[in-house]
Design an enzyme around this catalytic site. Sequence first.
Site, PDB file in Angstrom:
ATOM      1  N   CYS A  20      41.062  28.836  43.907  1.00  0.00           N
ATOM      2  CA  CYS A  20      41.671  29.962  43.196  1.00  0.00           C
ATOM      3  C   CYS A  20      41.229  29.929  41.737  1.00  0.00           C
ATOM      4  O   CYS A  20      41.271  28.879  41.089  1.00  0.00           O
ATOM      5  CB  CYS A  20      43.192  29.911  43.293  1.00  0.00           C
ATOM      6  SG  CYS A  20      44.011  31.403  42.674  1.00  0.00           S
ATOM      7  N   TYR A  69      48.305  39.502  40.480  1.00  0.00           N
ATOM      8  CA  TYR A  69      48.490  38.182  39.871  1.00  0.00           C
ATOM      9  C   TYR A  69      49.130  37.244  40.887  1.00  0.00           C
ATOM     10  O   TYR A  69      50.164  37.567  41.481  1.00  0.00           O
ATOM     11  CB  TYR A  69      49.397  38.275  38.637  1.00  0.00           C
ATOM     12  CG  TYR A  69      48.759  39.011  37.478  1.00  0.00           C
ATOM     13  CD1 TYR A  69      47.968  38.344  36.555  1.00  0.00           C
ATOM     14  CD2 TYR A  69      48.934  40.381  37.336  1.00  0.00           C
ATOM     15  CE1 TYR A  69      47.369  39.018  35.499  1.00  0.00           C
ATOM     16  CE2 TYR A  69      48.345  41.075  36.281  1.00  0.00           C
ATOM     17  CZ  TYR A  69      47.560  40.385  35.371  1.00  0.00           C
ATOM     18  OH  TYR A  69      46.968  41.062  34.324  1.00  0.00           O
ATOM     19  N   SER A  70      48.513  36.085  41.069  1.00  0.00           N
ATOM     20  CA  SER A  70      49.097  35.078  41.950  1.00  0.00           C
ATOM     21  C   SER A  70      50.438  34.632  41.374  1.00  0.00           C
ATOM     22  O   SER A  70      50.567  34.418  40.166  1.00  0.00           O
ATOM     23  CB  SER A  70      48.174  33.859  42.067  1.00  0.00           C
ATOM     24  OG  SER A  70      46.944  34.222  42.656  1.00  0.00           O
ATOM     25  N   GLU A  91      40.877  32.634  47.015  1.00  0.00           N
ATOM     26  CA  GLU A  91      41.415  33.798  46.302  1.00  0.00           C
ATOM     27  C   GLU A  91      40.865  33.757  44.878  1.00  0.00           C
ATOM     28  O   GLU A  91      41.334  32.988  44.036  1.00  0.00           O
ATOM     29  CB  GLU A  91      42.942  33.771  46.275  1.00  0.00           C
ATOM     30  CG  GLU A  91      43.549  35.020  45.643  1.00  0.00           C
ATOM     31  CD  GLU A  91      45.062  35.047  45.780  1.00  0.00           C
ATOM     32  OE1 GLU A  91      45.549  35.652  46.764  1.00  0.00           O
ATOM     33  OE2 GLU A  91      45.741  34.438  44.923  1.00  0.00           O
ATOM     34  N   TYR A  98      39.044  36.152  41.479  1.00  0.00           N
ATOM     35  CA  TYR A  98      39.173  37.454  40.828  1.00  0.00           C
ATOM     36  C   TYR A  98      38.156  37.590  39.711  1.00  0.00           C
ATOM     37  O   TYR A  98      37.545  36.625  39.298  1.00  0.00           O
ATOM     38  CB  TYR A  98      40.594  37.625  40.259  1.00  0.00           C
ATOM     39  CG  TYR A  98      41.161  36.389  39.618  1.00  0.00           C
ATOM     40  CD1 TYR A  98      40.914  36.103  38.269  1.00  0.00           C
ATOM     41  CD2 TYR A  98      41.919  35.467  40.356  1.00  0.00           C
ATOM     42  CE1 TYR A  98      41.409  34.961  37.677  1.00  0.00           C
ATOM     43  CE2 TYR A  98      42.436  34.327  39.757  1.00  0.00           C
ATOM     44  CZ  TYR A  98      42.173  34.083  38.422  1.00  0.00           C
ATOM     45  OH  TYR A  98      42.669  32.933  37.839  1.00  0.00           O
TER      46      TYR A  98
END
Length: 581
Positions: free
Chosen positions: A539, A354-355, A579, A581
């Site tokens: 992101c 998790y960022s 980044e 996911y």
Amino acid sequence: MKAFLGLLSLAYVANAFTPTPMSAKLSNPNHGRYTTPLYATPIPSPSSSTSNFLNKVVKSTLSLSIASTLLPTASHAAASKVAEPAKLHIGQKIAGKISGATGFPDKVVLAIISALPIVELRGAIPVGLWMDLPLSTVFPLSVMGNMVPIIPLMFLLKSKAVQKLFKPLLDRAESKAGSIINAPPDKQWAALAAFVGIPLPGTGAWTGALAAFILGMPLASSLSAIFAGVLSAGAIMSALTLSGKKGGLAALAALLAYAATQMLGGDKKQDFLEAKPHWDQSTVPVNTYKNKAPFTGKVVSTKRIVGPKATGETCHIIIDHQGKMPYWEGQSYGVIPPGENPKKPGKPNAVRLYSIASSRYGDDMTGNTASLCVRRATYWCPELKADDPAKKGICSNFLCDTGPGDEVAMTGPSGKVMLMPEEDPKTDLIMVATGTGIAPYRGFIRRLFMEKTPAAEAYSGEAWLFLGVANSDALLYDDEWQEAKSNPTPAGGSLRLDYALSREMENKKGGKMYIQDKVEEYADEVFNKLDGGAHIYFCGLKGMMPGIQDMLKEVCEKKSIDYDEWLGGLKKNKQWHVEVY
């Protein structure tokens, strides 16, 4: 020395009275200095480091000392005596009933009534003086009595059963404590101390404790702020009771002035976690804790941060890492949810990344916490016409269901891809996010526009945020972005903000407005900034990138630019950061 002498004068004023048995006072309603205290309106019921804790307590005690110098001498207090009405005040009535039912000494009765949420210290001090106890006894007994129930209350509130039981009081506290809730995170300690310390209807230690729980403030920080407020309230009530409204107002003015200069810390800088020089990335912490030996953090608070019409639930979760897992803006933490890996029986669950959604100083500015922005992952089953619990996201649901004190197994920090380029403070930043992909940019923006960091002092570029969500209720941290927009850096740096609301806005073709459509509206400006050295960040869900890249290819074709060569140049110059996911 003057403050010390002022405290001695407090004891002198109070000791001018000799104790009288409770029975005598109750038999004569007109006995005592003030049968009805001057504040007369009944009061309704209402992690920081050790060094910071002690520092704040010392400052609070100094505040009390300053206020105490404003109290009158014994002769002045006696001269100001007025005729008292026969009607007993609520605090006096309660004290009388407790004394009559138990036969306890006055000191014990005073300690008991100061612990009650209806009376508290602000009611106990006038009652103690009415009992003819010396102020040197009344003050510490009232402070102790007021604080004693607050400590177990803060621990009990960690229980979900107690939270359910206290829900009406928590809701009331949330409505009463707007000054604390709306305060910036780095000012919440002072806001809580002021809320408890100024004796107005609806304020006090009990309501302050509930408000601190709602905010998820660390226990030590909450208790020290409440203690400071109780001391302040004691000084004000002592002045009100002994010297009337003028003395009380003078004490209040002194406390507020001191709080403004010493507690609020308006000039305090966030610089204790900086590299030297601050832009040097050679010391970025990486993988301090690994999967086989994770760190156990404790949840400080978990709060839903989207409206009722948002598509799904997103939570802001603050975790205490005790300063043992330092990180930089743009890095990620790993979380290992409890339980067995369903795909590998006997093995623990896999780590999820998790960022981090806070600056390195954390939301409380202590350097001891980190924040995560987590969307609860669910699966809607068309056959069940409901969420299928068997297919829900294991880690996201675990995190969104946590409460204060829950333990979280953590790894990291990891990653250097999303770090900010701080060496050249003129660098423009273009930040593109969908949903919880906003997380790293919250750290960026807080560091540049909401904290007194070396990076904030130097930054003179433009930070441009593009955020894509479904609707207005799904917007994340909008209040913070609006504040940052209105707060340019000393060197002229600014925040620019553009939203893409897919269910509320249309693109130029008449379709839904997705993030790539919003960026395309400013294609010329974006390309010019990148040609000038700007860094662009992406992101969010990995599904965002095909649309982004297709849009960029189309823009390159219109500009007769070779897309692959252009993109290769950005990557070579480290201007391209992804980044997903």
